[in-house]
Design a protein around this motif. Sequence first.
Motif, mmCIF file in Angstrom:
data_model
loop_
_atom_site.group_PDB
_atom_site.id
_atom_site.type_symbol
_atom_site.label_atom_id
_atom_site.label_comp_id
_atom_site.label_asym_id
_atom_site.label_seq_id
_atom_site.Cartn_x
_atom_site.Cartn_y
_atom_site.Cartn_z
ATOM 1 N N CYS A 22 -7.517 -0.654 1.205
ATOM 2 C CA CYS A 22 -8.124 -1.291 1.789
ATOM 3 C C CYS A 22 -8.849 -0.986 2.927
ATOM 4 O O CYS A 22 -10.195 -1.597 3.289
ATOM 5 C CB CYS A 22 -7.817 -2.825 1.613
ATOM 6 S SG CYS A 22 -7.643 -3.901 0.070
ATOM 7 N N SER A 23 -8.176 -0.760 4.182
ATOM 8 C CA SER A 23 -8.293 -0.768 4.867
ATOM 9 C C SER A 23 -9.059 1.352 5.002
ATOM 10 O O SER A 23 -9.939 1.077 5.763
ATOM 11 C CB SER A 23 -6.945 -0.138 6.169
ATOM 12 O OG SER A 23 -6.199 -0.957 5.692
ATOM 13 N N ILE A 24 -8.909 1.956 4.257
ATOM 14 C CA ILE A 24 -9.818 2.950 4.062
ATOM 15 C C ILE A 24 -10.945 2.348 3.742
ATOM 16 O O ILE A 24 -12.546 3.056 4.117
ATOM 17 C CB ILE A 24 -9.242 4.099 3.149
ATOM 18 C CG1 ILE A 24 -8.175 4.569 3.850
ATOM 19 C CG2 ILE A 24 -10.135 5.441 2.722
ATOM 20 C CD1 ILE A 24 -7.068 5.768 2.780
ATOM 21 N N ALA A 25 -11.190 1.632 2.159
ATOM 22 C CA ALA A 25 -12.295 1.269 2.207
ATOM 23 C C ALA A 25 -13.030 0.599 2.812
ATOM 24 O O ALA A 25 -14.611 0.751 3.064
ATOM 25 C CB ALA A 25 -12.327 0.255 1.021
ATOM 26 N N ILE A 26 -12.540 -0.262 4.093
ATOM 27 C CA ILE A 26 -13.211 -0.498 5.341
ATOM 28 C C ILE A 26 -13.808 -0.065 6.126
ATOM 29 O O ILE A 26 -15.298 -0.088 6.527
ATOM 30 C CB ILE A 26 -12.774 -2.015 5.771
ATOM 31 C CG1 ILE A 26 -12.155 -2.693 4.938
ATOM 32 C CG2 ILE A 26 -12.973 -2.495 6.912
ATOM 33 C CD1 ILE A 26 -11.334 -3.993 5.532
ATOM 34 N N MET A 27 -12.633 0.909 6.173
ATOM 35 C CA MET A 27 -13.354 1.499 7.230
ATOM 36 C C MET A 27 -14.422 3.007 7.189
ATOM 37 O O MET A 27 -15.838 3.386 7.741
ATOM 38 C CB MET A 27 -12.361 3.451 7.949
ATOM 39 C CG MET A 27 -11.518 2.306 8.578
ATOM 40 S SD MET A 27 -9.443 3.851 9.221
ATOM 41 C CE MET A 27 -9.479 4.288 7.673
ATOM 42 N N TYR A 28 -14.213 3.347 5.471
ATOM 43 C CA TYR A 28 -16.035 3.866 4.806
ATOM 44 C C TYR A 28 -17.065 3.365 5.181
ATOM 45 O O TYR A 28 -18.071 3.773 5.330
ATOM 46 C CB TYR A 28 -15.441 4.038 3.773
ATOM 47 C CG TYR A 28 -16.374 5.477 2.861
ATOM 48 C CD1 TYR A 28 -16.600 6.608 2.802
ATOM 49 C CD2 TYR A 28 -16.678 4.902 1.643
ATOM 50 C CE1 TYR A 28 -17.585 7.369 2.564
ATOM 51 C CE2 TYR A 28 -17.947 5.702 0.923
ATOM 52 C CZ TYR A 28 -17.815 6.644 1.907
ATOM 53 O OH TYR A 28 -19.254 7.786 1.146
ATOM 54 N N SER A 29 -16.751 1.633 4.487
ATOM 55 C CA SER A 29 -17.978 0.703 4.498
ATOM 56 C C SER A 29 -18.941 1.101 5.981
ATOM 57 O O SER A 29 -19.759 0.470 6.371
ATOM 58 C CB SER A 29 -17.554 -0.157 4.587
ATOM 59 O OG SER A 29 -17.015 -0.712 4.571
#
Length: 73
Positions: A22-29
């Motif tokens: 989830c953290s990676i998805a947020i940082m990518y967005s």
Amino acid sequence: MDAFGRAALLGLGLGLLWGIGCSIAIMYSIYLAGYRRAIKDSLKLAKPKRFTEVLEKTQARRARKAVAASAPK
């Protein structure tokens, strides 16, 4: 007790992976939104002040590296 220990470790592992994902998805967005904004700013006719400042710094850094690379050692 043995079954509880395995379940706890499995839950901890899955929870850790879920949290990291989830953290990676947020940082990518966030990264994509900033990238899109930078592209839009670079295509404008009247460039924003921040864009021109960063562009000048980048060009100066590249020029210094080119001079340092071409200088004999």
